[in-house]
Motif scaffolding. Structure first.
Motif, PDB file in Angstrom:
ATOM      1  N   VAL A   1       0.846  -1.190   0.000  1.00 53.47           N
ATOM      2  CA  VAL A   1       0.000   0.000   0.000  1.00 53.47           C
ATOM      3  C   VAL A   1       0.883   1.243   0.000  1.00 53.47           C
ATOM      4  CG1 VAL A   1      -1.833   1.263   1.200  1.00 53.47           C
ATOM      5  CG2 VAL A   1      -1.759  -1.244   1.333  1.00 53.47           C
ATOM      6  N   GLU A   2       0.583   2.154  -0.920  1.00 50.94           N
ATOM      7  CA  GLU A   2       1.211   3.469  -0.935  1.00 50.94           C
ATOM      8  C   GLU A   2       0.175   4.473  -0.459  1.00 50.94           C
ATOM      9  OE1 GLU A   2       4.485   4.429  -1.672  1.00 50.94           O
ATOM     10  OE2 GLU A   2       4.713   2.264  -1.479  1.00 50.94           O
ATOM     11  N   ILE A   3       0.553   5.305   0.507  1.00 48.85           N
ATOM     12  CA  ILE A   3      -0.370   6.270   1.103  1.00 48.85           C
ATOM     13  C   ILE A   3       0.144   7.674   0.868  1.00 48.85           C
ATOM     14  CG2 ILE A   3      -1.302   7.135   3.284  1.00 48.85           C
ATOM     15  CD1 ILE A   3      -1.381   4.243   4.245  1.00 48.85           C
ATOM     16  N   ARG A   4      -0.759   8.546   0.444  1.00 47.93           N
ATOM     17  CA  ARG A   4      -0.457   9.957   0.250  1.00 47.93           C
ATOM     18  C   ARG A   4      -1.534  10.780   0.937  1.00 47.93           C
ATOM     19  NH1 ARG A   4       2.346  11.024  -4.705  1.00 47.93           N
ATOM     20  NH2 ARG A   4       2.069  13.216  -4.198  1.00 47.93           N
ATOM     21  N   LYS A   5      -1.130  11.920   1.478  1.00 42.11           N
ATOM     22  CA  LYS A   5      -2.114  12.881   1.969  1.00 42.11           C
ATOM     23  C   LYS A   5      -2.618  13.680   0.777  1.00 42.11           C
ATOM     24  CE  LYS A   5      -0.901  15.431   5.454  1.00 42.11           C
ATOM     25  NZ  LYS A   5      -0.104  16.201   6.419  1.00 42.11           N
ATOM     26  N   ALA A   6      -3.900  14.018   0.788  1.00 35.66           N
ATOM     27  CA  ALA A   6      -4.478  14.805  -0.299  1.00 35.66           C
ATOM     28  C   ALA A   6      -3.802  16.175  -0.404  1.00 35.66           C
ATOM     29  CB  ALA A   6      -5.983  14.949  -0.108  1.00 35.66           C
ATOM     30  N   SER A   7      -3.270  16.665   0.698  1.00 31.46           N
ATOM     31  CA  SER A   7      -2.597  17.967   0.686  1.00 31.46           C
ATOM     32  C   SER A   7      -1.211  17.902   0.038  1.00 31.46           C
ATOM     33  CB  SER A   7      -2.481  18.519   2.110  1.00 31.46           C
ATOM     34  OG  SER A   7      -1.726  17.632   2.911  1.00 31.46           O
ATOM     35  N   ASN A   8      -0.715  16.709  -0.255  1.00 33.20           N
ATOM     36  CA  ASN A   8       0.559  16.533  -0.944  1.00 33.20           C
ATOM     37  C   ASN A   8       0.283  16.682  -2.441  1.00 33.20           C
ATOM     38  OD1 ASN A   8       2.848  15.576  -2.250  1.00 33.20           O
ATOM     39  ND2 ASN A   8       3.159  13.877  -0.825  1.00 33.20           N
ATOM     40  N   HIS A   9       0.711  17.786  -3.009  1.00 35.15           N
ATOM     41  CA  HIS A   9       0.371  18.084  -4.396  1.00 35.15           C
ATOM     42  C   HIS A   9       1.449  17.655  -5.389  1.00 35.15           C
ATOM     43  CE1 HIS A   9      -3.291  19.989  -3.220  1.00 35.15           C
ATOM     44  NE2 HIS A   9      -2.650  20.781  -2.384  1.00 35.15           N
ATOM     45  N   THR A  10       2.451  16.910  -4.933  1.00 35.18           N
ATOM     46  CA  THR A  10       3.427  16.393  -5.888  1.00 35.18           C
ATOM     47  C   THR A  10       2.762  15.299  -6.720  1.00 35.18           C
ATOM     48  OG1 THR A  10       4.293  14.782  -4.315  1.00 35.18           O
ATOM     49  CG2 THR A  10       5.397  16.932  -4.390  1.00 35.18           C
ATOM     50  N   SER A  11       3.333  15.040  -7.864  1.00 30.53           N
ATOM     51  CA  SER A  11       2.761  14.076  -8.801  1.00 30.53           C
ATOM     52  C   SER A  11       2.632  12.691  -8.175  1.00 30.53           C
ATOM     53  CB  SER A  11       3.653  13.992 -10.045  1.00 30.53           C
ATOM     54  OG  SER A  11       3.237  12.934 -10.872  1.00 30.53           O
ATOM     55  N   LEU A  12       1.549  12.004  -8.537  1.00 33.83           N
ATOM     56  CA  LEU A  12       1.342  10.620  -8.091  1.00 33.83           C
ATOM     57  C   LEU A  12       2.188   9.632  -8.885  1.00 33.83           C
ATOM     58  CD1 LEU A  12      -2.539  10.417  -7.681  1.00 33.83           C
ATOM     59  CD2 LEU A  12      -0.822  10.382  -5.870  1.00 33.83           C
ATOM     60  N   GLU A  13       2.846  10.110  -9.928  1.00 30.72           N
ATOM     61  CA  GLU A  13       3.549   9.229 -10.854  1.00 30.72           C
ATOM     62  C   GLU A  13       4.568   8.320 -10.160  1.00 30.72           C
ATOM     63  OE1 GLU A  13       5.543   9.554 -15.270  1.00 30.72           O
ATOM     64  OE2 GLU A  13       5.712  11.273 -13.926  1.00 30.72           O
ATOM     65  N   HIS A  14       5.319   8.860  -9.208  1.00 27.37           N
ATOM     66  CA  HIS A  14       6.310   8.044  -8.511  1.00 27.37           C
ATOM     67  C   HIS A  14       5.641   6.864  -7.803  1.00 27.37           C
ATOM     68  CE1 HIS A  14       9.901   6.939  -6.270  1.00 27.37           C
ATOM     69  NE2 HIS A  14       9.135   6.870  -5.207  1.00 27.37           N
ATOM     70  N   ASP A  15       4.574   7.137  -7.052  1.00 30.88           N
ATOM     71  CA  ASP A  15       3.880   6.058  -6.338  1.00 30.88           C
ATOM     72  C   ASP A  15       3.248   5.071  -7.314  1.00 30.88           C
ATOM     73  OD1 ASP A  15       4.534   6.999  -3.795  1.00 30.88           O
ATOM     74  OD2 ASP A  15       2.752   8.247  -3.671  1.00 30.88           O
ATOM     75  N   GLN A  16       2.713   5.561  -8.411  1.00 33.19           N
ATOM     76  CA  GLN A  16       2.114   4.675  -9.405  1.00 33.19           C
ATOM     77  C   GLN A  16       3.166   3.759 -10.030  1.00 33.19           C
ATOM     78  OE1 GLN A  16       0.370   7.959 -11.540  1.00 33.19           O
ATOM     79  NE2 GLN A  16      -1.694   7.461 -10.815  1.00 33.19           N
ATOM     80  N   HIS A  17       4.322   4.329 -10.387  1.00 27.58           N
ATOM     81  CA  HIS A  17       5.398   3.505 -10.942  1.00 27.58           C
ATOM     82  C   HIS A  17       5.925   2.503  -9.908  1.00 27.58           C
ATOM     83  CE1 HIS A  17       5.929   5.091 -14.967  1.00 27.58           C
ATOM     84  NE2 HIS A  17       5.723   6.303 -14.476  1.00 27.58           N
ATOM     85  N   LYS A  18       5.972   2.938  -8.667  1.00 29.42           N
ATOM     86  CA  LYS A  18       6.431   2.050  -7.599  1.00 29.42           C
ATOM     87  C   LYS A  18       5.495   0.853  -7.470  1.00 29.42           C
ATOM     88  CE  LYS A  18       7.042   3.479  -3.025  1.00 29.42           C
ATOM     89  NZ  LYS A  18       7.733   4.122  -1.932  1.00 29.42           N
ATOM     90  N   LEU A  19       4.185   1.098  -7.510  1.00 32.37           N
ATOM     91  CA  LEU A  19       3.221   0.002  -7.406  1.00 32.37           C
ATOM     92  C   LEU A  19       3.279  -0.916  -8.633  1.00 32.37           C
ATOM     93  CD1 LEU A  19       0.327   1.931  -5.716  1.00 32.37           C
ATOM     94  CD2 LEU A  19       1.555  -0.020  -4.751  1.00 32.37           C
ATOM     95  N   MET A  20       3.515  -0.348  -9.803  1.00 39.12           N
ATOM     96  CA  MET A  20       3.692  -1.195 -10.993  1.00 39.12           C
ATOM     97  C   MET A  20       4.903  -2.100 -10.815  1.00 39.12           C
ATOM     98  SD  MET A  20       2.897   1.218 -14.266  1.00 39.12           S
ATOM     99  CE  MET A  20       2.218   2.804 -13.849  1.00 39.12           C
ATOM    100  N   ALA A  21       5.996  -1.524 -10.320  1.00 41.77           N
ATOM    101  CA  ALA A  21       7.217  -2.310 -10.124  1.00 41.77           C
ATOM    102  C   ALA A  21       7.040  -3.367  -9.034  1.00 41.77           C
ATOM    103  CB  ALA A  21       8.383  -1.375  -9.775  1.00 41.77           C
ATOM    104  N   LEU A  22       6.404  -2.993  -7.936  1.00 44.67           N
ATOM    105  CA  LEU A  22       6.252  -3.922  -6.810  1.00 44.67           C
ATOM    106  C   LEU A  22       5.304  -5.078  -7.113  1.00 44.67           C
ATOM    107  CD1 LEU A  22       6.150  -1.322  -3.926  1.00 44.67           C
ATOM    108  CD2 LEU A  22       7.890  -3.099  -4.238  1.00 44.67           C
ATOM    109  N   THR A  23       4.409  -4.907  -8.080  1.00 35.95           N
ATOM    110  CA  THR A  23       3.482  -5.987  -8.434  1.00 35.95           C
ATOM    111  C   THR A  23       3.882  -6.689  -9.728  1.00 35.95           C
ATOM    112  OG1 THR A  23       1.973  -4.471  -9.598  1.00 35.95           O
ATOM    113  CG2 THR A  23       1.530  -4.902  -7.246  1.00 35.95           C
TER     114      THR A  23
END
Length: 172
Positions: free
Chosen positions: A97-119
């Motif tokens: 699970v990757e968790i982000r706060k909604a107030s974190n406005h940096t791109s989700l791309e890093h977490d999305q790529h991380k989840l692609m790699a981890l699965t």
């Protein structure tokens, strides 16, 4: 897979019922991630639930060279998953699970790529399911489910609908 995702929803329900203080005081993502892991652990009896876990047995998690995600943690952007449900001693990785706060406005791309790699089933430590959660004060604003190295759109839609039915999600 729906059974595991329902457990994530149950953990989120308990988390939001007990941890509103974290959002009221704008506490950091690592503290939120830890507290969510506490509730997730209650749902997965017989499994280990860890934050930022960097091992599989005796081996350290590393992605193949040339991948988009770094294993260098000096910037806090590592391959190490926020929360995992697994068996530590053997290569049995159930959920990440990757968790982000909604107030974190940096791109989700890093977490999305991380989840692609981890699965990704082609890496030796692949997790069966990956989940991205963007949390605000009262609910989950974005949720995605990753399976076999890709975004699973039908499962993501099912999960978002279940979150909404549980009072934890928003309409897409």
């Amino acid at each position: 897979m729906q059974t595991e995702l329902n457990k994530v929803i149950a953990a989120l329900r308990d988390f939001y019922a007990q941890e509103g203080f974290l959002f009221e005081k704008d506490i950091g993502e690592r503290a939120i991630t830890h507290r969510f892991a506490v509730y997730l652990e209650r749902q997965f009896s017989g499994w280990s639930v860890d934050c930022n876990y960097d091992r599989l047995g005796e081996r350290t998690l590393h992605l193949p060279h040339g991948t988009i995600i770094s294993t260098d943690d000096h910037l806090g952007k590592s391959i190490y998953p926020d929360v995992v449900v697994h068996q530590r001693e053997i290569p049995n990785n159930l959920l990440t699970v990757e968790i982000r706060k909604a107030s974190n406005h940096t791109s989700l791309e890093h977490d999305q790529h991380k989840l692609m790699a981890l699965t990704d089933p082609h890496v030796w430590f692949a997790y069966w399911i990956g989940v991205l959660l963007v949390l605000d004060r009262h609910n989950v604003t974005i949720s995605e489910v990753y399976v076999s190295g890709v975004l699973d759109q039908p499962m993501s839609l099912w999960f978002a609908e279940r979150l909404k039915e549980s009072g934890l999600g928003v309409a897409h």
